[in-house]
Scaffold this motif. Structure first.
Motif, short mmCIF file in Angstrom:
data_model
loop_
_atom_site.label_atom_id
_atom_site.label_comp_id
_atom_site.label_asym_id
_atom_site.label_seq_id
_atom_site.Cartn_x
_atom_site.Cartn_y
_atom_site.Cartn_z
N GLY A 38 1.00 -1.01 0.11
CA GLY A 38 -0.07 0.11 -0.33
C GLY A 38 1.45 1.61 0.25
O GLY A 38 1.54 1.25 0.30
N PRO A 39 0.10 2.82 -0.64
CA PRO A 39 0.55 4.04 -0.29
C PRO A 39 1.59 4.01 1.08
O PRO A 39 1.77 4.57 1.20
N VAL A 40 0.76 3.24 2.23
CA VAL A 40 0.65 4.40 2.96
C VAL A 40 0.32 3.24 4.53
O VAL A 40 -0.27 2.87 3.88
N LEU A 41 1.41 3.29 5.32
CA LEU A 41 1.41 1.79 6.21
C LEU A 41 -0.63 1.51 6.32
O LEU A 41 -0.99 1.14 6.96
N LEU B 80 4.14 0.20 12.42
CA LEU B 80 3.56 0.99 12.45
C LEU B 80 3.94 1.27 14.67
O LEU B 80 4.44 1.92 14.68
N ARG B 93 8.74 9.48 10.98
CA ARG B 93 8.24 8.23 9.89
C ARG B 93 9.65 8.20 8.40
O ARG B 93 9.96 7.03 8.01
N ALA B 288 6.26 0.75 -3.89
CA ALA B 288 5.08 0.51 -3.01
C ALA B 288 5.18 1.87 -3.09
O ALA B 288 4.39 2.51 -2.57
N TRP B 289 6.37 2.16 -2.14
CA TRP B 289 6.63 3.70 -1.84
C TRP B 289 6.04 4.66 -2.83
O TRP B 289 5.57 5.63 -2.86
N ASP B 291 5.33 4.11 -6.18
CA ASP B 291 3.65 4.40 -6.37
C ASP B 291 2.53 4.60 -5.32
O ASP B 291 1.84 5.37 -6.16
N GLY B 292 2.75 4.75 -4.20
CA GLY B 292 2.25 5.75 -3.43
C GLY B 292 2.44 6.67 -3.38
O GLY B 292 1.60 7.98 -2.68
N ALA B 293 3.31 7.79 -3.87
CA ALA B 293 3.86 9.10 -3.54
C ALA B 293 2.34 10.04 -4.06
O ALA B 293 2.45 10.63 -3.28
N VAL B 295 -0.25 9.24 -4.27
CA VAL B 295 -1.57 9.30 -3.38
C VAL B 295 -1.30 9.81 -2.18
O VAL B 295 -2.24 10.15 -1.56
N ARG B 296 0.27 10.27 -1.65
CA ARG B 296 -0.10 10.50 -0.97
C ARG B 296 -0.33 12.81 -0.58
O ARG B 296 -0.62 12.68 -0.24
N TRP C 30 2.68 12.99 6.34
CA TRP C 30 0.59 13.10 6.77
C TRP C 30 1.01 13.60 8.51
O TRP C 30 2.08 13.29 9.05
#
Lengths: 281, 319, 119
Positions: A38-41, B80, B93, B288-289, B291-293, B295-296, C30
């Motif tokens: 996923g894009p973030v945990l 987490l 993080r 994953a990181w 490709d998710g940029a 999105v974040r 975030w």
């Protein structure tokens, strides 16, 4: 009872249950593919929760479907499925269970809509697929919890609580991506447009849908189409996105005619049962 | 207070087993060692999702599929909690993730081994989680408060992981010939890497003394390894599997199992990046990181827009 | 004076964490949130941990997904970590020790006969 199975209410109930079960399993399976990627945990964890809900729903529905199968007389039971390994088990007089239905049927016995078997592709395509499906599922289950079949009604009632959350999750992501950055806006609009052609099938009644609706077991899905459109439209408005305009709709999943994707999905999902048959895990 | 009196106060806290909390004064080395240790632990949880994640889509029954998905999800949760604990030390993080992706930060080498058969899900749960628990339970009493609290939560959740792994192995061991073979094969491949998980021998572990003094480590690598071997050998016997160590022998005098020579060359090679899956694991995380940029970024952009939209409204309400 | 924006709530000294990290650009991360969970009706919300989320809604939902997977809660509070103000441990003596000798605030301070009931 030597009646034509096509007229048989039990058979329609089985197909109706499998339609729902297959939607839940295939959707859950697709979402589970995100686990660890996923894009973030936090969202990785959220998506696994949603996948677990779907697979849990699938299990309840398959258990019910298996009990329906096992209750059909032995002559008619021989012709329920096209897939060899499942039929072999049935013809030996064995009772089948949730795993037999999930792992021993080939694509031509699956009744899920084409929408849920479409690949994840990326976050936008996954969100778009979930949004279309969750919006439908929510309305569908809202009616279905009043089913005259008490098992179906109970499963619907329990599932509805989960789906309510799924719908919130996918709607919020539609809004975030739509009203986020220029890139995210474009990506989610493209994904919505692309997956739009798979939404028509959601509202197309199969023989099982018609028969079950007539019995008070199922849902008149044509009735919820308008609500679905309004719900989609209102979220898209907030997301500054437009409702796709395509008119050509793909269909066939509910009639067991699938896209190429399902075969690969099943080849992976059913690998163990196929390579090492007749074992307990 | 002077630095000296700060140090004295800190030493007294440690000596009296009083927790150190984030805003307390602490020596720079203590802080840095903790950041390294906790983030490494967090990275291990996150990278550790991958080898087992491999089998979520291929689990042999719906029950196993749910259990495995829930288990891998838990590992994400554990990552987490640990990232959160490290963040109280003043690192974000994202910085830790950058360190993982650049190769600066390490994670447990065990996850650089491939998961080839379904039995590997059993072996990982039983051996890898078993070894992890040996390490983690004492850390529930570690000196740094947020770390200890995270570990309490992790250990509480982790207890189902080892049990589900052993249950998989037990089912296989009680199954058909090919299933037994699958279970034994998995044990053969995972045994040595699991006992290497405790880290180098005490003699080659220079930080141990200081870490034990700070109570961020409570038993030495060799102590924990021995404890793990003693209990695990019995568990293997119970289901009729053979531990792949010809030198393994009960020693009446010590009350422990003697075991064969560990191949530390292999260990250091995997640490250096030459394990069978080092590249794949890191690439999967990076992908994953990356490709998710978008999105974040979208979520941040949307939150800002919303804040902007809501501000004038609340002002007019107040007026 | 040290940058107080990096020292909120239960968070330690960012500068002390050291070196290159201090210059890390955190603007696109975030934000961090503190999560408080009521485990059942009748009990207080208790600090459960923290997480990252883009906004408050997402923080509540993430908290639900991360911290209540095992029926740990019936209600969730979230607050962005930077809005938590905390006492300084350096003030501990001044703040908390003066209470030590006020034992007359505790019921056990008073010696009363055993025969006395309902008190």
């Amino acid at each position: 009872m030597a009646t034509d199975p096509k007229d048989n209410t039990t058979l329609q109930l089985l197909h109706f249950t499998l339609q729902m079960a297959d939607n839940a399993l295939i959707n859950g399976h697709r979402l589970s593919e995100w686990c660890g990627h996923g894009p973030v945990l936090e969202q990785d964890i959220a998506l696994s929760n949603i996948a677990l809900d779907h697979i849990g729903q699938a299990r309840s529905l398959y258990q019910y479907a298996a009990s329906i199968c096992n209750g059909i007389n032995s002559e008619n039971r021989q012709h329920l499925f096209a897939s060899t390994s499942l039929n072999q088990k049935i013809s030996k007089g064995e009772m089948i269970d949730e795993d037999d239905l999930a792992y021993l049927r080939d694509a031509w016995d699956f009744r899920n809509v084409l929408l849920v078997e479409q690949p994840n592709t990326d976050w936008a395509f996954t969100v778009a697929r979930s949004f279309y499906f969750d919006s439908f599922n929510f309305l569908f289950l809202s009616v279905l919890q009043n089913s005259s079949d008490s098992t179906i009604a109970a499963i619907a009632e329990k599932s509805l609580k989960e789906v309510n959350y799924h719908l919130r999750w996918s709607s919020e992501w539609i809004i975030r991506l739509g009203d986020g950055t220029t890139e995210s806006h474009q990506r989610i609009q493209d994904a919505l447009n692309d997956r739009w052609c798979f939404t028509g099938e959601l509202f197309q009644a199969t023989d099982a849908d018609v028969a079950m609706n007539a019995q008070g077991v199922g849902v008149d899905i044509s009735m919820i189409k308008q609500q679905w459109l309004e719900q989609i439209q209102s979220v898209l408005n907030e997301a500054t996105l437009s409702l796709p305009t395509g008119v050509w709709m793909q269909e066939g999943g509910k009639q067991t005619r699938h896209s190429e994707h399902l075969g690969y999905l099943l080849a992976e999902m059913q690998f163990m049962q196929r390579a090492y048959p007749h074992m307990q895990w | 207070m002077t630095t000296k009196s700060f140090q004295e106060h800190f030493d007294k806290q440690i000596e009296n087993e009083v927790s150190i909390e984030p805003r307390d004064w602490m020596p720079d080395d203590y802080r840095k060692t903790l950041i390294r240790q906790i983030s490494q632990h967090a990275h291990s949880e996150i990278v550790g999702m991958l080898p087992e994640g491999n089998w979520i889509t291929r689990a042999p029954s719906l029950r196993r599929k749910c259990v495995l998905l829930a288990k891998v999800q838990d590992e994400g949760g554990h990552g987490l909690y640990l990232y959160s604990a490290a963040e109280t030390l003043g690192i974000s993080r994202d910085e830790m993730i950058e360190q993982l992706h650049s190769g600066k930060a390490k994670y447990s080498s065990i996850f650089n081994y491939p998961t080839i058969t379904w039995a590997d899900m059993g072996a990982i749960g039983w051996l890898v989680d078993g070894a992890a628990i040996m390490n983690q339970v004492p850390l529930c009493r570690t000196s740094y408060g947020p770390y200890a609290r995270a570990m309490v939560r992790v250990c509480k959740e982790e207890s189902f992981h080892q049990r589900q792994g052993y249950e998989i192995m037990m089912t296989l061991a009680n199954g058909t010939e090919v299933q037994k073979k699958m279970a034994q094969d998995a044990l053969n491949r995972w045994w040595w890497p699991s006992i290497m998980m405790f880290g180098p021998s005490d003699a080659d572990s220079p930080h141990t003394v200081q870490s034990m003094k700070w109570r961020i480590k409570r038993f030495s690598n060799d102590e924990l390894r021995q404890k793990f071997i003693d209990v695990t050998v019995e568990q293997a016997k119970l289901i009729g599997l053979t531990v792949p160590d010809p030198d393994l022998k009960w020693n009446e005098a010590t009350g422990h199992y003697d075991f064969g020579k560990i191949n530390w060359d292999e260990f250091w090679n995997v640490v250096k990046g030459n394990g069978p899956c080092n590249k794949e694991r890191l690439q999967a995380r990076q992908k994953a990181w990356n490709d998710g940029a978008w999105v974040r970024d979208a979520a941040v952009a949307h939150a800002q827009k919303r804040k902007f939209k809501e501000t004038p409204k609340s002002k007019s309400e107040a007026a | 004076m040290k940058n107080i924006f990096h020292r909120y709530g239960d968070y330690g000294d960012r500068e002390a964490a050291g070196g290159e990290n201090t210059h890390h650009d955190t603007s696109n991360e975030w934000p961090l949130w503190e999560v408080f969970i009521r485990s059942k009706a009748g009990l207080d919300h208790k600090h459960a941990g923290s997480l990252h989320a883009a906004d408050a809604n997402m923080a509540i939902e993430n908290a639900r997904d991360v911290y209540t997977r095992r029926m740990e809660g019936v209600s969730i509070w979230v607050v962005e970590s930077k809005y938590v103000h905390a006492s300084d441990p350096a003030d501990a003596e001044m703040l908390y020790e003066p209470a030590n000798d006020k034992i007359y605030r505790h019921p056990t301070f008073y010696n009363l006969p055993d025969e006395l009931k309902h008190m």
